[in-house]
Motif scaffolding. Structure first.
Motif, PDB file in Angstrom:
ATOM      1  N   ASP A   1       3.005   9.641  11.652  1.00 46.88           N
ATOM      2  CA  ASP A   1       2.318  10.720  12.362  1.00 46.88           C
ATOM      3  C   ASP A   1       0.813  10.517  12.444  1.00 46.88           C
ATOM      4  OD1 ASP A   1       4.673  12.223  12.824  1.00 46.88           O
ATOM      5  OD2 ASP A   1       4.574  12.982  10.771  1.00 46.88           O
ATOM      6  N   LEU A   2       0.224   9.856  11.445  1.00 46.29           N
ATOM      7  CA  LEU A   2      -1.235   9.738  11.357  1.00 46.29           C
ATOM      8  C   LEU A   2      -1.748   8.310  11.538  1.00 46.29           C
ATOM      9  CD1 LEU A   2      -1.648  12.126   8.302  1.00 46.29           C
ATOM     10  CD2 LEU A   2      -2.207  12.638  10.691  1.00 46.29           C
ATOM     11  N   GLY A   3      -0.882   7.332  11.474  1.00 42.91           N
ATOM     12  CA  GLY A   3      -1.297   5.930  11.581  1.00 42.91           C
ATOM     13  C   GLY A   3      -1.309   5.270  10.218  1.00 42.91           C
ATOM     14  N   TRP A   4      -2.173   5.739   9.339  1.00 44.63           N
ATOM     15  CA  TRP A   4      -2.223   5.293   7.952  1.00 44.63           C
ATOM     16  C   TRP A   4      -2.591   6.488   7.089  1.00 44.63           C
ATOM     17  CZ3 TRP A   4      -5.592   3.755  11.769  1.00 44.63           C
ATOM     18  CH2 TRP A   4      -6.919   4.199  11.678  1.00 44.63           C
ATOM     19  N   PHE A   5      -2.236   6.404   5.815  1.00 46.54           N
ATOM     20  CA  PHE A   5      -2.533   7.494   4.889  1.00 46.54           C
ATOM     21  C   PHE A   5      -2.549   6.905   3.487  1.00 46.54           C
ATOM     22  CE2 PHE A   5      -1.678  11.308   2.354  1.00 46.54           C
ATOM     23  CZ  PHE A   5      -2.648  12.147   2.877  1.00 46.54           C
ATOM     24  N   PRO A   6      -3.406   7.415   2.610  1.00 49.02           N
ATOM     25  CA  PRO A   6      -3.463   6.875   1.250  1.00 49.02           C
ATOM     26  C   PRO A   6      -2.118   6.961   0.526  1.00 49.02           C
ATOM     27  CG  PRO A   6      -5.371   8.261   1.668  1.00 49.02           C
ATOM     28  CD  PRO A   6      -4.438   8.446   2.827  1.00 49.02           C
ATOM     29  N   ILE A   7      -1.856   5.967  -0.297  1.00 45.99           N
ATOM     30  CA  ILE A   7      -0.632   5.928  -1.089  1.00 45.99           C
ATOM     31  C   ILE A   7      -0.751   6.973  -2.200  1.00 45.99           C
ATOM     32  CG2 ILE A   7       0.808   4.517  -2.616  1.00 45.99           C
ATOM     33  CD1 ILE A   7      -0.254   2.054  -1.019  1.00 45.99           C
ATOM     34  N   GLU A   8       0.214   7.850  -2.271  1.00 43.29           N
ATOM     35  CA  GLU A   8       0.231   8.898  -3.277  1.00 43.29           C
ATOM     36  C   GLU A   8       0.238   8.287  -4.681  1.00 43.29           C
ATOM     37  OE1 GLU A   8       2.288   8.533  -0.722  1.00 43.29           O
ATOM     38  OE2 GLU A   8       2.196  10.345   0.492  1.00 43.29           O
ATOM     39  N   ASN A   9      -0.514   8.898  -5.593  1.00 46.12           N
ATOM     40  CA  ASN A   9      -0.593   8.467  -6.995  1.00 46.12           C
ATOM     41  C   ASN A   9      -0.992   7.007  -7.148  1.00 46.12           C
ATOM     42  OD1 ASN A   9       0.248  11.021  -8.124  1.00 46.12           O
ATOM     43  ND2 ASN A   9       2.286  10.530  -7.343  1.00 46.12           N
ATOM     44  N   SER A  10      -1.801   6.501  -6.230  1.00 46.87           N
ATOM     45  CA  SER A  10      -2.247   5.107  -6.319  1.00 46.87           C
ATOM     46  C   SER A  10      -3.588   5.026  -7.037  1.00 46.87           C
ATOM     47  CB  SER A  10      -2.353   4.480  -4.925  1.00 46.87           C
ATOM     48  OG  SER A  10      -3.307   5.156  -4.132  1.00 46.87           O
ATOM     49  N   GLU A  11      -3.854   3.859  -7.603  1.00 45.23           N
ATOM     50  CA  GLU A  11      -5.103   3.642  -8.321  1.00 45.23           C
ATOM     51  C   GLU A  11      -5.432   2.158  -8.281  1.00 45.23           C
ATOM     52  OE1 GLU A  11      -6.970   4.842 -12.659  1.00 45.23           O
ATOM     53  OE2 GLU A  11      -5.013   5.627 -12.049  1.00 45.23           O
ATOM     54  N   LEU A  12      -6.679   1.832  -7.980  1.00 40.13           N
ATOM     55  CA  LEU A  12      -7.114   0.438  -7.957  1.00 40.13           C
ATOM     56  C   LEU A  12      -8.629   0.340  -7.954  1.00 40.13           C
ATOM     57  CD1 LEU A  12      -7.938  -0.845  -4.761  1.00 40.13           C
ATOM     58  CD2 LEU A  12      -5.787   0.317  -4.452  1.00 40.13           C
ATOM     59  N   GLU A  13      -9.120  -0.852  -8.169  1.00 41.68           N
ATOM     60  CA  GLU A  13     -10.537  -1.174  -8.035  1.00 41.68           C
ATOM     61  C   GLU A  13     -10.705  -1.888  -6.700  1.00 41.68           C
ATOM     62  OE1 GLU A  13     -13.002  -0.596 -10.475  1.00 41.68           O
ATOM     63  OE2 GLU A  13     -11.448   0.534 -11.530  1.00 41.68           O
ATOM     64  N   PHE A  14     -11.760  -1.579  -5.970  1.00 42.38           N
ATOM     65  CA  PHE A  14     -12.019  -2.194  -4.671  1.00 42.38           C
ATOM     66  C   PHE A  14     -13.475  -2.629  -4.632  1.00 42.38           C
ATOM     67  CE2 PHE A  14     -13.263  -2.054  -0.172  1.00 42.38           C
ATOM     68  CZ  PHE A  14     -12.296  -2.868   0.369  1.00 42.38           C
ATOM     69  N   THR A  15     -13.736  -3.811  -4.073  1.00 37.79           N
ATOM     70  CA  THR A  15     -15.096  -4.311  -3.981  1.00 37.79           C
ATOM     71  C   THR A  15     -15.532  -4.377  -2.531  1.00 37.79           C
ATOM     72  OG1 THR A  15     -14.815  -5.586  -6.004  1.00 37.79           O
ATOM     73  CG2 THR A  15     -16.656  -6.200  -4.580  1.00 37.79           C
ATOM     74  N   ALA A  16     -16.589  -3.663  -2.215  1.00 37.99           N
ATOM     75  CA  ALA A  16     -17.259  -3.731  -0.919  1.00 37.99           C
ATOM     76  C   ALA A  16     -18.670  -4.249  -1.240  1.00 37.99           C
ATOM     77  CB  ALA A  16     -17.269  -2.375  -0.249  1.00 37.99           C
TER      78      ALA A  16
END
Length: 173
Positions: A12-27
């Motif tokens: 319905d929205l295209g993409w959406f955050p994964i429920e109960n997800s957790e991670l480190e991300f580097t920008a």
């Protein structure tokens, strides 16, 4: 990018955050990402016990390149503790997706005030609303104006992105 690492396809929205997800991300720096059981980058909302202010928007609201405690919604929450601040930001969303998101969660979350944050530049939010394909291969819903001025959602169900199959978390399964 963050849409592939911590998001899932949403018809319905295209993409959406994964429920109960957790991670480190580097920008430009490494930051921690945690999504609640509904998929929002916020604490669990729980039952409504006080008035609610919902902030909806894209990466600025979601908190791209900052830790959760550094986001403006967290700073506002510290200033007005008699209200509950809801962060409903989703990185990369256009106002069309934000309207659909708000429609989907409004009755459940029951915000008393909703703030929509957007950027009028052509390469950001206004560009998000001009096409159903963004960010080099992510599909999204879009609206067409019908005769009489009403809006009609199109492009739903949203097809999977080719990027998801190449780079997505399930690409090796």
């Amino acid at each position: 990018d963050e849409r592939n690492l911590c998001y899932r396809h949403d018809a319905d929205l295209g993409w959406f955050p994964i429920e109960n997800s957790e991670l480190e991300f580097t920008a430009s720096r490494t930051f921690h990402i945690r999504h609640n059981s509904l998929g929002f980058r916020d604490e669990e909302f729980g039952p409504k016990e006080r008035p609610r202010i919902a902030f909806i928007g894209d990466s600025f609201v979601w908190g791209f390149d900052v830790n959760e405690e550094e986001r403006f919604t967290e700073l506002i929450q510290k200033q007005i503790s008699d209200w509950q601040i809801l962060n409903l930001g989703v990185s990369g969303y256009g106002t069309d997706q934000e309207l659909l998101l708000l429609t989907e969660y409004y009755d459940q979350l029951k915000p008393d005030i909703v703030f929509l944050l957007f950027d009028l530049s052509l390469d950001n939010d206004t560009g998000d609303n001009r096409t159903n394909l963004r960010y080099g291969g992510y599909y999204k819903p879009y609206f067409l104006e019908k005769e009489g001025g009403s809006l009609q959602v199109k492009g739903v169900p949203v097809p999977d992105s080719p990027n998801f199959y190449v780079l997505g978390p399930d690409s090796l399964e």
